[in-house]
Design an enzyme around this catalytic site. Structure first.
Site, PDB file in Angstrom:
ATOM      1  N   HIS A  35       0.841  -1.192   0.000  1.00  0.00           N
ATOM      2  CA  HIS A  35       0.000   0.000   0.000  1.00  0.00           C
ATOM      3  C   HIS A  35       0.880   1.247   0.000  1.00  0.00           C
ATOM      4  O   HIS A  35       2.044   1.198   0.373  1.00  0.00           O
ATOM      5  CB  HIS A  35      -0.832   0.090   1.293  1.00  0.00           C
ATOM      6  CG  HIS A  35      -1.621  -1.118   1.639  1.00  0.00           C
ATOM      7  ND1 HIS A  35      -3.001  -1.162   1.529  1.00  0.00           N
ATOM      8  CD2 HIS A  35      -1.263  -2.323   2.143  1.00  0.00           C
ATOM      9  CE1 HIS A  35      -3.451  -2.334   1.947  1.00  0.00           C
ATOM     10  NE2 HIS A  35      -2.405  -3.063   2.321  1.00  0.00           N
TER      11      HIS A  35
ATOM     12  N   GLU B 168       2.659  -0.925   4.525  1.00  0.00           N
ATOM     13  CA  GLU B 168       2.359   0.452   4.128  1.00  0.00           C
ATOM     14  C   GLU B 168       3.660   1.186   3.813  1.00  0.00           C
ATOM     15  O   GLU B 168       4.616   1.160   4.605  1.00  0.00           O
ATOM     16  CB  GLU B 168       1.637   1.191   5.264  1.00  0.00           C
ATOM     17  CG  GLU B 168       0.222   0.717   5.525  1.00  0.00           C
ATOM     18  CD  GLU B 168      -0.808   1.364   4.613  1.00  0.00           C
ATOM     19  OE1 GLU B 168      -0.410   2.223   3.794  1.00  0.00           O
ATOM     20  OE2 GLU B 168      -1.992   1.025   4.730  1.00  0.00           O
TER      21      GLU B 168
ATOM     22  N   HIS C 205      -2.557  -2.943  -3.390  1.00  0.00           N
ATOM     23  CA  HIS C 205      -3.914  -2.770  -2.881  1.00  0.00           C
ATOM     24  C   HIS C 205      -4.902  -2.642  -4.035  1.00  0.00           C
ATOM     25  O   HIS C 205      -6.027  -3.155  -3.972  1.00  0.00           O
ATOM     26  CB  HIS C 205      -3.963  -1.530  -1.983  1.00  0.00           C
ATOM     27  CG  HIS C 205      -5.119  -1.503  -1.047  1.00  0.00           C
ATOM     28  ND1 HIS C 205      -5.377  -0.442  -0.219  1.00  0.00           N
ATOM     29  CD2 HIS C 205      -6.105  -2.413  -0.789  1.00  0.00           C
ATOM     30  CE1 HIS C 205      -6.460  -0.698   0.506  1.00  0.00           C
ATOM     31  NE2 HIS C 205      -6.926  -1.875   0.169  1.00  0.00           N
TER      32      HIS C 205
ATOM     33  N   ASP D 166      -3.616   2.363  -5.041  1.00  0.00           N
ATOM     34  CA  ASP D 166      -2.258   2.303  -4.524  1.00  0.00           C
ATOM     35  C   ASP D 166      -1.666   0.894  -4.646  1.00  0.00           C
ATOM     36  O   ASP D 166      -2.420  -0.077  -4.699  1.00  0.00           O
ATOM     37  CB  ASP D 166      -2.216   2.772  -3.067  1.00  0.00           C
ATOM     38  CG  ASP D 166      -3.100   1.951  -2.125  1.00  0.00           C
ATOM     39  OD1 ASP D 166      -4.291   1.767  -2.418  1.00  0.00           O
ATOM     40  OD2 ASP D 166      -2.592   1.483  -1.093  1.00  0.00           O
TER      41      ASP D 166
END
Length: 242
Positions: free
Chosen positions: A27, A92, A134, A144
């Site tokens: 992500h 992330e 994602h 993303d």
């Protein structure tokens, strides 16, 4: 493993897994700063989290233990799995995203991601085809990590599928045949245009228009051949866990 983690930043947002880990979802944070992202990922009211966050300078935060189910994928699908959170590790990458000034992912961030991802894949026996963005698992909702993410860097280390160079253009007279193949590859094709857009964003980021053309068809054909050959070699033709 621990030498790759610079900070433990525990998030309360997790629960128990219902499936074995078989994939990694990448992500971007889509927020102004790393601290803004960490604050949200660790806020019980937000009900979102990830297993790891990597800052642009390469600092790696561990938020949720790998054996727990972090809440990063939301409503999503990949290769028949609808509870992607249960089956995945979420990472992330700090980046402001498309609405706040999308920019390339710095070298230091990618250099931190590579060994972290390699370790995760080795521990959980994850195939490169199951390292996804994602947008791949939620094509209607998410974009993303986006067109600037350097998938080919990961592919050089065997950590993601490489983008093939199609030898032909493959035009599908019947779009249904293409969508059957795209679903077999992994995507939710309920919204066909969104699925094509997500596929392009991942494998042909220079043109992301949601249109089915000969290059897109050829890319998918080559990718299916490469993926299936690799998994046959790895698994000896045994049943897959998906």
């Amino acid at each position: 493993m621990d030498e790759l983690i610079h900070r433990d930043t525990p998030s309360p947002n997790w629960n128990e897994r219902k499936l074995p880990v078989s994939m990694v979802v990448l992500h971007y944070t889509g927020m102004k700063s790393a601290q803004d992202a960490l604050d949200r990922l660790c806020d019980p009211a937000a009900e979102v989290s990830a297993h790891y966050l990597i800052e642009e300078d390469g600092t790696v935060h561990r938020l949720v233990a790998e054996d727990k189910r972090a809440w990063h994928a939301g409503r999503s699908y990949w290769r028949g799995i609808t509870d992607v959170n249960s089956a995945s590790i979420g990472i992330e990458l700090v980046n402001p995203g498309h609405t706040l000034g999308y920019r390339p992912f710095p070298e230091a961030q990618m250099e931190a991601l590579i060994p972290l991802l390699a370790g995760i894949m080795a521990r959980h026996n994850i195939a490169p085809a199951n390292v996804v963005g994602h947008s791949d698992v939620a094509p209607v909702r998410k974009i993303d990590p986006g067109e600037l993410f350097e998938w080919e860097v990961l592919a050089r280390y065997g950590l993601a599928l490489a983008t093939p160079k199609p030898r032909i253009r493959l035009l599908h007279e019947n779009p249904g045949a293409f969508f059957l193949s795209l679903e077999r590859f992994g995507y939710d094709v309920a919204d066909g245009r969104a699925a094509i857009t997500a596929f392009q964003r991942r494998f042909r980021p220079r043109i992301v228009d949601g249109e089915l053309d000969g290059e897109v068809g050829a890319l998918l054909f080559e990718l299916l051949l490469a993926r299936d050959a690799a998994e046959d070699d790895d698994c000896g033709g045994d049943d897959f866990p998906w």
